[in-house]
Motif scaffolding. Structure first.
Motif, mmCIF file in Angstrom:
data_model
loop_
_atom_site.group_PDB
_atom_site.id
_atom_site.type_symbol
_atom_site.label_atom_id
_atom_site.label_comp_id
_atom_site.label_asym_id
_atom_site.label_seq_id
_atom_site.Cartn_x
_atom_site.Cartn_y
_atom_site.Cartn_z
ATOM 1 N N LEU A 146 0.828 -1.213 0.000
ATOM 2 C CA LEU A 146 0.000 0.000 0.000
ATOM 3 C C LEU A 146 0.859 1.259 0.000
ATOM 4 N N ILE A 147 1.959 1.218 0.753
ATOM 5 C CA ILE A 147 2.839 2.394 0.809
ATOM 6 C C ILE A 147 3.541 2.627 -0.525
ATOM 7 N N GLY A 148 3.976 1.541 -1.169
ATOM 8 C CA GLY A 148 4.768 1.699 -2.392
ATOM 9 C C GLY A 148 4.066 1.216 -3.641
ATOM 10 N N HIS A 149 2.744 1.339 -3.678
ATOM 11 C CA HIS A 149 1.986 0.805 -4.818
ATOM 12 C C HIS A 149 2.420 1.408 -6.145
ATOM 13 N N ARG A 150 2.900 2.656 -6.107
ATOM 14 C CA ARG A 150 3.294 3.295 -7.375
ATOM 15 C C ARG A 150 4.512 2.619 -8.002
ATOM 16 N N LEU A 202 19.148 -13.752 -4.043
ATOM 17 C CA LEU A 202 18.977 -12.310 -4.240
ATOM 18 C C LEU A 202 20.148 -11.708 -5.003
ATOM 19 N N SER A 203 21.349 -12.179 -4.685
ATOM 20 C CA SER A 203 22.538 -11.619 -5.322
ATOM 21 C C SER A 203 22.679 -12.080 -6.775
ATOM 22 N N ARG A 204 22.056 -13.216 -7.115
ATOM 23 C CA ARG A 204 22.227 -13.784 -8.445
ATOM 24 C C ARG A 204 21.202 -13.294 -9.458
ATOM 25 N N PHE A 205 19.954 -13.161 -9.011
ATOM 26 C CA PHE A 205 18.925 -12.703 -9.939
ATOM 27 C C PHE A 205 19.118 -11.229 -10.227
ATOM 28 N N LEU A 206 19.060 -10.871 -11.481
ATOM 29 C CA LEU A 206 19.184 -9.467 -11.855
ATOM 30 C C LEU A 206 17.844 -8.790 -11.630
ATOM 31 N N LEU A 207 17.598 -8.434 -10.404
ATOM 32 C CA LEU A 207 16.303 -7.867 -10.038
ATOM 33 C C LEU A 207 16.296 -6.371 -10.299
ATOM 34 N N ARG A 208 15.456 -5.963 -11.205
ATOM 35 C CA ARG A 208 15.391 -4.548 -11.564
ATOM 36 C C ARG A 208 14.227 -3.835 -10.891
ATOM 37 N N VAL A 209 13.516 -4.546 -10.059
ATOM 38 C CA VAL A 209 12.372 -3.940 -9.390
ATOM 39 C C VAL A 209 12.845 -3.118 -8.202
ATOM 40 N N HIS A 210 12.011 -2.182 -7.787
ATOM 41 C CA HIS A 210 12.328 -1.335 -6.645
ATOM 42 C C HIS A 210 12.434 -2.184 -5.379
ATOM 43 N N ALA A 211 13.293 -1.747 -4.449
ATOM 44 C CA ALA A 211 13.523 -2.509 -3.217
ATOM 45 C C ALA A 211 12.231 -2.701 -2.432
ATOM 46 N N LEU A 212 11.324 -1.730 -2.487
ATOM 47 C CA LEU A 212 10.070 -1.855 -1.758
ATOM 48 C C LEU A 212 9.195 -2.941 -2.375
ATOM 49 N N VAL A 213 9.196 -3.029 -3.714
ATOM 50 C CA VAL A 213 8.460 -4.096 -4.403
ATOM 51 C C VAL A 213 9.071 -5.448 -4.049
ATOM 52 N N ALA A 219 4.309 -7.069 13.628
ATOM 53 C CA ALA A 219 4.014 -6.851 12.209
ATOM 54 C C ALA A 219 4.330 -5.424 11.758
ATOM 55 N N LEU A 220 3.947 -4.442 12.594
ATOM 56 C CA LEU A 220 4.085 -3.044 12.183
ATOM 57 C C LEU A 220 5.479 -2.481 12.463
ATOM 58 N N LEU A 221 5.993 -2.739 13.656
ATOM 59 C CA LEU A 221 7.285 -2.163 14.029
ATOM 60 C C LEU A 221 8.464 -3.014 13.558
ATOM 61 N N ALA A 222 8.423 -4.313 13.883
ATOM 62 C CA ALA A 222 9.569 -5.166 13.585
ATOM 63 C C ALA A 222 9.584 -5.669 12.146
ATOM 64 N N THR A 223 8.518 -5.436 11.399
ATOM 65 C CA THR A 223 8.493 -5.875 9.998
ATOM 66 C C THR A 223 8.362 -4.676 9.062
ATOM 67 N N SER A 224 7.184 -4.036 9.024
ATOM 68 C CA SER A 224 6.960 -2.954 8.060
ATOM 69 C C SER A 224 7.903 -1.767 8.291
ATOM 70 N N LEU A 225 7.904 -1.209 9.505
ATOM 71 C CA LEU A 225 8.745 -0.048 9.787
ATOM 72 C C LEU A 225 10.220 -0.390 9.651
ATOM 73 N N TYR A 270 11.716 -2.639 7.727
ATOM 74 C CA TYR A 270 12.166 -2.759 6.337
ATOM 75 C C TYR A 270 12.131 -1.414 5.616
ATOM 76 N N LEU A 271 11.160 -0.577 5.934
ATOM 77 C CA LEU A 271 11.126 0.757 5.332
ATOM 78 C C LEU A 271 12.372 1.559 5.708
ATOM 79 N N LEU A 272 12.698 1.579 6.992
ATOM 80 C CA LEU A 272 13.883 2.304 7.450
ATOM 81 C C LEU A 272 15.156 1.697 6.875
ATOM 82 N N GLN A 273 15.186 0.376 6.798
ATOM 83 C CA GLN A 273 16.379 -0.289 6.278
ATOM 84 C C GLN A 273 16.612 0.072 4.818
#
Length: 292
Positions: free
Chosen positions: A53-57, A167-178, A217-223, A225-228
């Protein structure tokens, strides 16, 4: 100005490790009133959907061909988290579990050697004996009656090492949030399926337990990863890699204060050896950090 951004990023990464360490406590408390697989599946589903929801764009223009490898990595993440939550559910010492789990950073290059033929740095081979001896002190400090949870945590470390190699092998071109959202959601869906097949769902959840679940869920996961993701965009990866080693230290400290956990002298020595192994394995990154 660049130094200012780097200092801000490093402070944020320290906060990320604090949230990650606190996540062990949040999760352990939530498991007092939730079955383990149902808990971890809901935690990751909520975290993944919130990031969506935060990074839907950032999902606009992303193709199925780009998403498929991310889902595969999410499946491996699901296996890692299955081992982790079962270990946490059965563990009598959160701090010990945190240090065993974080051995994954030592295993990454070794598994990369078998998966892709990579040549690990010399620092990895130097770190490995410290990690193995440290694991021995943690698992066998009370004689040969080590906990089954230690095997689950070791399985988590190995599965995380597989995940990071992919993760290191696949050439992932998607945004980190995706990338993060899809991984969390995929892992959550798979874990929910396993939960429905193997567990009886709770008929009710007390407000107290639900509060711990939300914190997880909110602090130790969503927040977290966003900060990271934000912090890692402001500082060299070498800096981030070293700072992230603080997670098991915070988890152990919080467990001492919250659960009144006590480690034997042998376990403390084992933790020190594993932490030393983590730093030795990161020696190339540490050298780069000091060069900056």
């Amino acid at each position: 100005m660049q130094q200012k951004f780097a200092f801000k990023a490093e402070l944020l990464l320290v906060l990320v490790t604090i949230l990650a360490g606190a996540g062990w406590i949040f999760s352990k408390e939530a498991l007092m009133g939730m079955t383990p697989l149902f808990f971890i599946s809901m935690r990751f589903l909520v975290g993944g959907v919130i990031l969506l929801l935060i990074g839907h764009r950032y999902f606009r223009g992303v193709t199925w061909q780009e998403i498929k490898p991310v889902m595969l990595i999410g499946a491996v993440m699901g296996l890692a988290m299955l081992c982790w939550v079962m270990g946490l559910y059965q563990s009598s010492n959160v701090g010990v579990g945190a240090f065993i789990t974080c051995m994954g950073v030592v295993f990454v290059p070794i598994i990369g050697r078998f998966m892709f033929g990579d040549r690990p740095a010399t620092s990895i081979w130097v770190a490995l004996p410290f990690a193995i001896i440290g694991l021995g002190f943690l698992a066998l400090s009370n004689g040969l009656n080590f906990e089954v949870s230690h095997l689950y945590f070791l399985g988590t470390a190995i599965a995380v090492a597989f995940q990071l190699n992919l993760l290191s092998r696949f050439l992932l071109r998607v945004h980190a949030l995706v990338l993060t959202s899809v991984q969390l959601t995929t892992a959550g869906v798979l874990l929910l399926i396993v939960s429905l097949l193997t567990e009886s769902l709770p008929t009710s959840i007390s407000p107290n337990i639900f509060g711990w679940f939300l914190a997880s869920a909110l602090l130790a996961t969503s927040l977290r990863y966003l900060l990271q993701m934000y912090a890692m965009s402001l500082t060299p990866v070498s800096h981030a890699a070293v700072i992230m080693n603080l997670e098991p230290v915070w988890a152990a400290i919080f467990a001492v204060f919250w659960f009144s956990e006590v480690m034997s002298l042998g376990q403390v020595f084992g933790c020190c050896l594993i932490f030393m192994a983590m730093l030795i394995s990161r020696w190339p990154q540490i050298r780069k950090m000091f060069k900056h």
